[in-house]
Structures are given as structure tokens and as C-alpha cells.
Enzyme design. Structure first.
Site, PDB file in Angstrom:
ATOM      1  N   GLY A 185       0.281  -5.156   0.976  1.00  0.00           N
ATOM      2  CA  GLY A 185      -0.751  -5.132  -0.008  1.00  0.00           C
ATOM      3  C   GLY A 185      -0.468  -5.957  -1.394  1.00  0.00           C
ATOM      4  O   GLY A 185      -1.266  -6.277  -2.096  1.00  0.00           O
ATOM      5  N   GLU A 242       4.265  -4.825   7.503  1.00  0.00           N
ATOM      6  CA  GLU A 242       3.404  -4.057   8.226  1.00  0.00           C
ATOM      7  C   GLU A 242       3.891  -3.763   9.332  1.00  0.00           C
ATOM      8  O   GLU A 242       3.735  -2.639   9.944  1.00  0.00           O
ATOM      9  CB  GLU A 242       2.221  -4.511   7.992  1.00  0.00           C
ATOM     10  CG  GLU A 242       1.284  -4.185   6.578  1.00  0.00           C
ATOM     11  CD  GLU A 242       1.604  -5.172   5.564  1.00  0.00           C
ATOM     12  OE1 GLU A 242       2.465  -6.029   5.848  1.00  0.00           O
ATOM     13  OE2 GLU A 242       0.894  -5.330   4.694  1.00  0.00           O
ATOM     14  N   ALA A 284       0.860  -1.325   0.004  1.00  0.00           N
ATOM     15  CA  ALA A 284       0.094   0.147  -0.066  1.00  0.00           C
ATOM     16  C   ALA A 284       0.921   1.209   0.172  1.00  0.00           C
ATOM     17  O   ALA A 284       1.758   1.036   0.504  1.00  0.00           O
ATOM     18  CB  ALA A 284      -0.898  -0.124   1.373  1.00  0.00           C
TER      19      ALA A 284
HETATM   20  C1  LIG Z   1      -4.496  -1.972   3.100  1.00  0.00           C
HETATM   21  C2  LIG Z   1      -3.535  -2.278   4.366  1.00  0.00           C
HETATM   22  C3  LIG Z   1      -2.737  -3.182   4.162  1.00  0.00           C
HETATM   23  C4  LIG Z   1      -1.423  -3.074   3.548  1.00  0.00           C
HETATM   24  C5  LIG Z   1      -0.549  -2.532   3.994  1.00  0.00           C
HETATM   25  C6  LIG Z   1       0.763  -2.196   3.474  1.00  0.00           C
HETATM   26  O1  LIG Z   1       0.888  -2.725   2.251  1.00  0.00           O
HETATM   27  S1  LIG Z   1       1.701  -1.333   3.977  1.00  0.00           S
HETATM   28  C7  LIG Z   1       3.285  -1.118   2.921  1.00  0.00           C
HETATM   29  C8  LIG Z   1       4.070  -2.457   3.190  1.00  0.00           C
HETATM   30  N1  LIG Z   1       5.269  -2.256   2.455  1.00  0.00           N
HETATM   31  C9  LIG Z   1       6.607  -1.566   3.012  1.00  0.00           C
HETATM   32  O2  LIG Z   1       6.449  -1.522   4.286  1.00  0.00           O
HETATM   33  C10 LIG Z   1       7.490  -1.777   2.064  1.00  0.00           C
HETATM   34  C11 LIG Z   1       8.250  -0.626   2.354  1.00  0.00           C
HETATM   35  N2  LIG Z   1       9.482  -0.278   1.290  1.00  0.00           N
HETATM   36  C12 LIG Z   1      10.554  -0.891   1.427  1.00  0.00           C
HETATM   37  O3  LIG Z   1      10.778  -2.106   2.061  1.00  0.00           O
HETATM   38  C13 LIG Z   1      11.660  -0.501   0.299  1.00  0.00           C
HETATM   39  O4  LIG Z   1      11.450   0.725   0.060  1.00  0.00           O
HETATM   40  C14 LIG Z   1      11.664  -1.319  -0.936  1.00  0.00           C
HETATM   41  C15 LIG Z   1      12.176  -2.746  -0.748  1.00  0.00           C
HETATM   42  C16 LIG Z   1      10.430  -1.487  -1.739  1.00  0.00           C
HETATM   43  C17 LIG Z   1      12.840  -0.673  -1.972  1.00  0.00           C
HETATM   44  O5  LIG Z   1      13.978  -0.292  -1.217  1.00  0.00           O
HETATM   45  P1  LIG Z   1      15.169   0.563  -1.679  1.00  0.00           P
HETATM   46  O6  LIG Z   1      16.337   0.650  -0.613  1.00  0.00           O
HETATM   47  O7  LIG Z   1      15.392   0.219  -3.250  1.00  0.00           O
HETATM   48  O8  LIG Z   1      14.629   2.056  -2.023  1.00  0.00           O
HETATM   49  P2  LIG Z   1      13.856   3.112  -0.849  1.00  0.00           P
HETATM   50  O9  LIG Z   1      13.356   2.423   0.396  1.00  0.00           O
HETATM   51  O10 LIG Z   1      14.464   4.242  -0.490  1.00  0.00           O
HETATM   52  O11 LIG Z   1      12.551   3.472  -1.406  1.00  0.00           O
HETATM   53  C18 LIG Z   1      12.293   4.069  -2.805  1.00  0.00           C
HETATM   54  C19 LIG Z   1      11.219   4.999  -2.692  1.00  0.00           C
HETATM   55  O12 LIG Z   1       9.973   4.317  -2.888  1.00  0.00           O
HETATM   56  C20 LIG Z   1       9.505   4.882  -1.361  1.00  0.00           C
HETATM   57  N3  LIG Z   1       8.489   3.837  -1.151  1.00  0.00           N
HETATM   58  C21 LIG Z   1       8.759   2.607  -0.998  1.00  0.00           C
HETATM   59  N4  LIG Z   1       7.807   1.747  -0.492  1.00  0.00           N
HETATM   60  C22 LIG Z   1       6.698   2.602  -0.554  1.00  0.00           C
HETATM   61  C23 LIG Z   1       5.318   2.282   0.076  1.00  0.00           C
HETATM   62  N5  LIG Z   1       4.960   1.369   0.343  1.00  0.00           N
HETATM   63  N6  LIG Z   1       4.433   3.484  -0.068  1.00  0.00           N
HETATM   64  C24 LIG Z   1       5.193   4.587  -0.465  1.00  0.00           C
HETATM   65  N7  LIG Z   1       6.296   4.741  -0.947  1.00  0.00           N
HETATM   66  C25 LIG Z   1       7.172   3.762  -0.882  1.00  0.00           C
HETATM   67  C26 LIG Z   1      10.384   5.198  -0.833  1.00  0.00           C
HETATM   68  O13 LIG Z   1       9.761   6.189   0.429  1.00  0.00           O
HETATM   69  C27 LIG Z   1      11.132   5.947  -1.434  1.00  0.00           C
HETATM   70  O14 LIG Z   1      10.760   7.341  -1.856  1.00  0.00           O
HETATM   71  P3  LIG Z   1      11.987   8.297  -1.983  1.00  0.00           P
HETATM   72  O15 LIG Z   1      12.709   8.528  -0.580  1.00  0.00           O
HETATM   73  O16 LIG Z   1      12.842   8.026  -3.265  1.00  0.00           O
HETATM   74  O17 LIG Z   1      11.165   9.674  -2.264  1.00  0.00           O
END
Ligand SMILES: CCC/C=C/C(=O)SCCNC(=O)CCNC(=O)[C@H](O)C(C)(C)COP(=O)([O-])OP(=O)([O-])OC[C@H]1O[C@@H](n2cnc3c(N)ncnc32)[C@H](O)[C@@H]1OP(=O)([O-])[O-]
Length: 728
Positions: free
Chosen positions: A104, A127, A60
Site C-alpha cells: 500500500g 502482497e 497496509a
Molecule cells: C489494500 C490492499 C493492498 C495493500 C496491501 C498491503 O500493503 S499488504 C502489506 C504489504 N507489506 C508487507 O508485506 C511488508 C511486511 N513487512 C516487512 O517486510 C518487514 O516487516 C519490514 C521490512 C517492513 C521491516 O522488517 P524488520 O526486519 O526491520 O522488522 P520486522 O519484520 O520484525 O517488523 C517490525 C514490526 O513491524 C510489524 N509490521 C511490519 N510490517 C507491517 C505491516 N504491513 N502491517 C502490520 N505490521 C507490520 C511487524 O509485525 C513487527 O511487529 P512486532 O513483531 O515488532 O510487533
């Protein structure tokens, strides 16, 4: 946002929201439209969902989280509505996964009837680290594939699994080689109908006989290891509901637990932490010197000078990231001890199954120990980790300047010393930078990188890039005594020593801090880092500033001083290593801290000698005094241009001092308390403790507090009274 195309009888819907295909409202709507279009087209027999770019989906869109209803409700197009459309579709839907498939994203995949992935894909529900749970039915669907225990472990820990592991668990139907889209389309063409058990809501949770026992065991572990966190507990309860309740009731329970978390202050803190640690890595000095435009020097080989605890830990961080290290010590005895230390750290990794014995042997092959500093002449970067003494470091840097090739970057692992003073001893101040590691250096995630007045953008870019390569979370700050970490931590710990002098005992203070969420109270931290170390630093500072520090000192230049720590040192209590410090330990080097009446006597006698009347001090006062002192200093770091944004200070506390993630960091904590209140309490303490200058309120804090509005953190720096033009 979601691109639709047809390959023969297969509809391909590509999730497209760079960089990580976060499931924004627009993407979810696009996905919903795409699936409906495929359903309505009689020529289409099956559907493939695939990610554009590097990932399937990171889950998400966290930036949209305040609008909770959009993410979960069945009104409008939400993840749940599109999930229902996918699951109930009579044409088989295949999720084709590469990169990450998180949150998500994994829920979309679990609504799909089949899942394929490439070998390198990672799948998981992170999450919990955002203070929430997989609220689009992930807690009800994953257990139906992998059973209660595995689902519980994955959802409560938030740790992803590799594609081979996911295949073994049954999350994936197949791992494919070669082009993912081609393989997925081929696979989809072989499918005609959707069998009953491919819709997970129809499937019972397998292997759930011991669910009650596993639940109780896990709950006890969470309460012990993740004390204070509510998300892991709600995650656990939601997964348990998949066993206890029919699917339709389980999802209702999940929703209730999800909403509880989503509206909690903890979730706000944890989600802020996610963005702040990313914001902190984005350094900016000017339009031509910043993380976007500045080029780094590739670090193919490195040198580490000093094979003590810090040097060995630093060497391990480099070696395990594949960077060959030349390790320098002044004599073979110390060198041998360092090599043994490195081996024992690596052996620990083998024991924990983080690496195999043969990987450990390969790592040791790229370690070159030596007693000749001249061996460093051609390395790309050197990290010095010798004793914290300016003269010693200046002599060393001067020597390195003569030995090393011109473009070698020279880093100092100093925790307090001015980088400019070290750089002055070289003819290449532009190549000199601070890399402040935290002990144990191979474990602690923070790297506080420190630039001086002459450090070049190329040098900064090099250490910031290297930090990521060695799996650290880097923050860039400007040089000053103590930088951000120790400057703010000093005020925090000093205030707590005053609290002990006024009425509480060290264990009482530590209990309060640990209840607040700190992993360890400040006096236990002191015992771990060494009471002799603190004593030596205080003595050196006293000598440098021309005054004599004794156990009777009460004021230094009119500033309040507490000598209890010096009296603990005088009693030969150097901390854990000697088996006694602020606490008594089971043995020298032991971990079990026990209250020691001798320490209490030292404190009580100290107060008696000085004629101090001890008093009862409330928990609220303790927290306010240590936190607000650190926060005020944090604002001063911003005013001085030492930190450029509050997120840097918070990231330093989260990853250098283990500040509870659910509180976001001290600056975020201040924003939650309200800056008006923080300011007023600082004024109150200033009135009561006029002889402590850290209670003089920062002008920036005062301006924000007196602005009469609730200024968001992102706008705080606009109130800086002394903006350093290059940092804004
Ligand atoms: C309905 C409820 C249930 C569902 C809930 C969920 O899914 S909760 C979600 C559960 N998921 C997570 O918790 C996953 C969280 N994300 C990660 O673990 C890592 O970002 C990655 C492995 C996807 C990429 O790692 P990497 O080292 O290659 O790169 P990086 O980390 O630097 O990110 C690059 C850019 O992408 C951005 N961004 C990333 N994800 C999201 C997002 N979901 N959203 C928005 N933005 C996101 C990040 O902010 C950054 O932006 P910036 O600073 O460039 O403006």
C-alpha cells in the site's frame, strides 16, 4: 498518525505509525485529512509525502486485514479513497521515499505525481507472500509505469527492487543525496501543475505487445514452481487485466481477484505465517531473561569445527555475513575438501549473480583453514559440526573448554543430542547451546537454537542475534532428544512408513504429500538425507537402549516397528548418493527419481514374510495419519516446555521442512481442521493402532478439544496441564 506541517509553499505530510508506518485506518485517515488541508490552503502550491522513522511505509496494516472492506472499499476513508484524492489533486504531490516502500505504501507513491528516493530505499509489492495482491490499484498502475513484463515479475514474485533499479524502470523520477526532506521540498517548489500523464490512470501500458506470450509462460512456471498457491495466479491475472481492459474496468477486475484471495484460507495461512515467524523469534524465559532485556556478546570472529557438508555450509553462512571464520578439520585432506566445498558454494553464488568474483575473493580472505584446534583460542563463538555422536562431541567440548577464552560461546550443530549432556563435559555449561542448522546450511532459512538447563540468557541472546545477522529465522527451543524439529518429524515419517507397510508404495505416499503442498515427499527426503544415516541413528539408539535391532523386528518394548527402511539399507540402497534408495536415480547423486520395481518387491516380500494383508489407503487417511501424529507430538512439545508457543512449531515446519506457507504450519493446519476433529481422529487411530504410542492424545489437546469452544491459537498454552512456570 500523519503529521502536517508547512515549509514555505510546500505542505509536508509525515506518515507516522512506528515501527514501519503500516497504513492503519488511523494513518490513512490522517493522510487523507492532511492532503485535503493542503488542497484547501491557497498558499500551498505542492505537497510532499514522507515517512517518519526508518521507512516510508511497509504497506497496509496487516493486523487490520480481517476487516477487508476497510482496506479496499470506497466507503469511509480507505487506501483507495485517499489514493483518488491524491491523484486528482491539482497541486503536485511528491512521495519522498526512504527505507521500505512496500505494498500500500508503493500504491500511495504511485497515486502521487512524482517519486523521489534515497539510494538505499527498497520498493516492491510483497502482497503475494501474504496470499493477496496489491488491491489498491497497484496491479493496474505499476504496469503503466514499467510495462507488462516487469510489473508481472515484480508483483508475482513479490521481490522488492533497489532504488537504482526503480529509477531505471521509471518508478522513481530521481535519486537524491543528502537530506531527503530538504531535497523533496526543493523539488516540490519547482513544480506548478500536474501534467496529464502524471496521473497514471490516463497512461496506457507500454511494451505490452507480447503480453499474451509472457502471460502463458509465467502461468506455466507458477503452476510448476508454486504448485498449489492461488495468489500468484490471481496476481498474474490482475496485471494482465491492465493490458486487456481500460483502467476503470481493470480496477474492477483487480477488486474481484483481490476479494477472492482475501477471503481464502490460503491468505489466512500466509498472513498467520508472517506473524508467527516474528512471534517465534521473541523468546522469553523469565522477566529478567528474554529477548527484550538480555544482552548478547558481539560475535566478531567465529570458529567452525568439521568441514563436511554441514560445516562448510555453516562457514559460508558466517563468511557471507562478514564474520571471519577459522575452519578446523582433523587432517589436511579433509580440510582441503572442505575448502573446495566452500569455494564451489560461493562460485554457485557468482554464477547466479548473487555476488561478484571479487566479492567471492574478499570472502575467502576472511576464511582461515587450519588443522590445529588451538587456533580457536580467541574466537568469540564456535560451532561444532562433527559426526552425530555424543562421546565424540563431549570429548571435543571438553578440549574446547580448556583451549578457548572464558567467554567463548560453544555451539553444537547437533540435530538430536541432549545439550545438557554435551555441556556437562565443560566447566562452562552456561556458554553451551545448540544451533541446529538444516541442510543445506547456507540455504535453509531455519536455525533451531536449543538451550539447556544451564545455558545463560546472554548465550541465548548471542545465538539469537547471530542467527538474524546470518539471515536465518531463529526459533528457540529447550533441549530434549530430537528437540522440536526432529521429534515432530519423526512421528510424521514413522507413520508414513507404517502406511507403506500396510498398503501404499513410497511413490504413492510421496505423490499425496506433494499434492498436499510439501515440496518433496518423505521418501524422496529420506533418499536425499541418506538411508544409511537413518539406519545408523536407529542402530545407535537400539544399542543405547539395550536391544538388538534386526530386519525381523516388529515390536520394540511393545511399540510397533517397521523394518522396511532397514531392508532397503541392507540392499545397499543408501539414497541419492548411491543412485538408489526408495527410488532409482538417473545416476549416483542424480536428481531424477524413478519408481524401482526392486523396491516394490522388497516391500511386498516384507509383508508376505510377516503375513500382512495389504489394503487400499485413502488420501485422507494418509494426510490425517502423518499430520495428526506430528500435531499430537507438537502438543506434547508444548506440554513438556520444549516449545513455548505453537508459532514456534509452525515456523520450524515452514522453514525447516518447507511446509506449505499457505497452510500456515501443522499447528495452524490443526486449528483450521478444528481441534475437536483432530482429537477425535487421534482417538480413532489409537483404537485401531494401540501398539503405537504416538496415538495417545496429548492432554493439552484433549483439554482444548473438550472445552467446547473454538480456542484461538494464541490461547492454547493456557490449557497446558503441566506449565513450566519459567516459560509462561
Ligand atoms: C489494500 C490492499 C493492498 C495493500 C496491501 C498491503 O500493503 S499488504 C502489506 C504489504 N507489506 C508487507 O508485506 C511488508 C511486511 N513487512 C516487512 O517486510 C518487514 O516487516 C519490514 C521490512 C517492513 C521491516 O522488517 P524488520 O526486519 O526491520 O522488522 P520486522 O519484520 O520484525 O517488523 C517490525 C514490526 O513491524 C510489524 N509490521 C511490519 N510490517 C507491517 C505491516 N504491513 N502491517 C502490520 N505490521 C507490520 C511487524 O509485525 C513487527 O511487529 P512486532 O513483531 O515488532 O510487533
Amino acid at each position: 498518525m500523519a503529521e502536517y506541517k508547512e515549509i514555505d509553499s510546500v505542505a509536508v505530510i509525515e506518515l507516522k505509525n512506528p515501527p514501519a508506518n503500516a497504513l492503519s485506518k488511523a494513518l490513512v485517515t490522517g493522510l487523507n485529512n492532511g492532503v485535503k488541508r493542503a488542497i484547501d490552503n491557497p498558499r500551498i502550491k505542492s505537497i510532499v509525502l514522507i515517512g517518519n522513522g526508518q521507512h516510508f511505509s511497509a504497506g497496509a496494516d496487516i493486523t487490520e486485514f480481517p476487516r477487508v472492506a476497510d482496506v479496499t472499499s470506497k466507503q469511509g476513508v480507505s487506501l483507495l479513497t485517499v489514493g483518488d484524492v491524491i491523484e486528482s489533486c491539482n497541486k503536485p504531490v511528491v512521495s519522498a521515499i526512504h527505507g521500505v516502500c512496500f505494498g500500500g505504501g508503493l500504491e500511495i507513491a504511485l497515486f502521487s505525481h512524482y517519486r523521489l528516493a534515497v539510494q538505499s530505499a527498497k520498493l516492491g509489492f510483497p502482497e503475494v507472500s501474504l496470499g493477496i495482491l496489491p488491491g489498491a490499484n497497484g496491479t493496474q498502475r505499476l504496469p503503466r509505469v514499467v510495462g507488462f513484463e516487469v510489473a508481472m515479475d515484480m508483483i508475482v514474485s513479490g521481490k522488492p527492487v533497489s532504488a537504482p533499479q526503480a529509477l531505471q524502470y521509471g518508478i522513481l523520477d530521481k535519486i537524491v543525496d543528502g537530506d531527503l526532506l530538504t531535497a523533496a521540498v526543493q523539488f516540490a517548489k519547482t513544480l506548478n501543475t500536474v501534467p496529464h500523464d502524471r496521473r497514471l490512470k490516463n497512461v496506457p501500458v507500454p511494451n505490452s505487445e507480447n503480453a499474451n506470450k509472457h502471460f502463458e509462460e509465467k502461468l506455466a512456471k507458477i503452476k510448476q514452481k508454486q504448485r498449489g498457491y492461488i495468489a500468484p495466479i490471481n496476481c498474474l491475472k490482475a496485471v494482465k487485466a491492465s493490458v486487456d481492459l481500460p483502467y476503470s474496468e481493470g480496477v474492477t477486475k483487480e477488486f474481484q481477484l483481490f476479494m477472492e484471495l482475501m477471503s481464502s484460507a490460503q491468505a489466512r495461512g500466509q498472513q498467520y505465517s508472517f506473524f508467527s515467524e516474528r512471534a517465534a523469534t521473541k523468546w522469553y524465559l523469565s522477566a529478567s531473561k528474554n529477548y527484550k532485556v538480555s544482552k548478547d556478546i558481539p560475535v566478531k570472529t567465529a570458529g567452525v569445527i568439521g568441514a563436511g557438508t554441514m560445516g562448510s555450509g555453516i562457514a559460508v553462512s558466517l563468511l557471507t555475513s562478514g564474520i571471519p571464520v577459522i575452519l578446523v578439520e582433523q587432517d589436511s585432506k579433509n580440510l582441503e575438501r572442505g575448502i573446495e566445498l566452500i569455494k564451489s558454494i560461493l562460485q554457485g553464488g557468482v554464477k547466479l549473480k548473487r555476488m561478484t568474483q571479487s566479492q567471492m575473493n574478499q570472502i575467502l580472505q576472511i576464511l582461515q583453514p587450519t588443522t590445529k584446534i588451538e587456533d580457536l583460542q580467541s574466537v568469540d563463538l564456535i560451532i561444532e559440526a562433527v559426526f552425530e555422536n555424543l562421546k565424540l562431541k563431549q570429548e571435543l567440548f571438553s578440549k574446547l573448554d580448556k583451549i578457548c577464552k572464558r567467554d567463548t560461546v560453544l555451539c553444537s550443530n547437533t540435530s538430536t543430542l541432549d545439550i545438557d549432556k554435551i555441556a556437562k563435559s565443560t566447566s562452562r555449561p552456561e556458554k553451551v547451546v545448540g544451533t541446529h542448522f538444516f541442510a543445506p546450511a547456507h540455504i535453509m532459512p531455519l536455525l533451531e537454537n536449543v538451550y539447556g538447563n544451564h545455558t545463560s540468557a546472554e548465550t541465548i541472546a548471542t545465538v539469537m542475534k547471530l542467527s538474524k545477522k546470518i539471515r536465518k529465522i531463529p526459533v528457540l527451543v529447550k533441549t530434549c532428544h530430537g528437540f522440536v524439529a526432529n521429534r515432530t518429524f519423526f512421528e510424521y515419517s514413522q507413520e508414513l512408513r507404517f502406511v507403506v507397510e500396510e498398503g501404499l508404495l513410497p511413490n504413492e505416499v510421496d505423490d499425496i504429500l506433494e499434492d498436499f503442498g510439501m515440496p518433496m515427499g518423505v521418501f524422496k527426503v529420506n533418499d536425499l538425507s541418506g538411508i544409511d544415516v537413518g539406519w545408523r541413528i536407529r542402530q545407535e539408539q537400539a544399542i543405547a537402549n539395550g536391544f538388538n535391532l534386526t530386519t525381523n523386528t516388529r515390536y520394540i518394548n511393545g511399540e510397533r516397528y517397521c523394518a522396511i527402511a532397514d531392508k532397503i539399507f541392507q540392499a545397499g540402497r543408501y539414497g541419492r548418493k548411491t543412485g538408489k534408495g526408495w527410488y532409482q536415480y538417473d545416476k549416483p547423486g542424480g536428481r531424477v527419481a524413478m519408481v524401482d520395481p526392486n523396491v516394490n518387491n522388497i516391500i511386498l516380500n516384507h509383508c508376505k514374510e510377516l503375513g500382512l494383508t495389504r489394503r487400499k489407503i485413502s488420501t485422507q487417511e494418509v494426510i490425517e495419519r502423518c499430520m495428526f501424529a506430528a500435531i499430537n507430538e507438537g502438543f506434547r512439545c508444548l506440554e513438556d516446555g520444549i516449545a513455548s508457543k505453537p508459532e514456534e512449531i509452525d515456523t520450524i515446519w515452514l522453514h525447516g521442512f518447507g511446509f506449505p506457507r499457505y497452510r500456515g504450519g501443522p499447528m495452524f493446519y490443526a486449528s483450521q481442521v478444528g481441534l475437536r476433529k483432530v482429537y477425535e481422529r487421534i482417538k480413532y487411530y489409537q483404537k485401531h493402532f494401540p501398539e503405537t504410542s504416538h496415538w495417545i492424545a496429548s492432554e493439552m489437546l484433549q483439554r482444548i478439544a473438550e472445552s467446547g469452544r473454538n480456542v484461538p491459537i494464541s490461547e492454547w498454552t493456557k490449557f497446558n496441564p503441566t506449565p513450566t512456570s519459567s516459560r509462561l
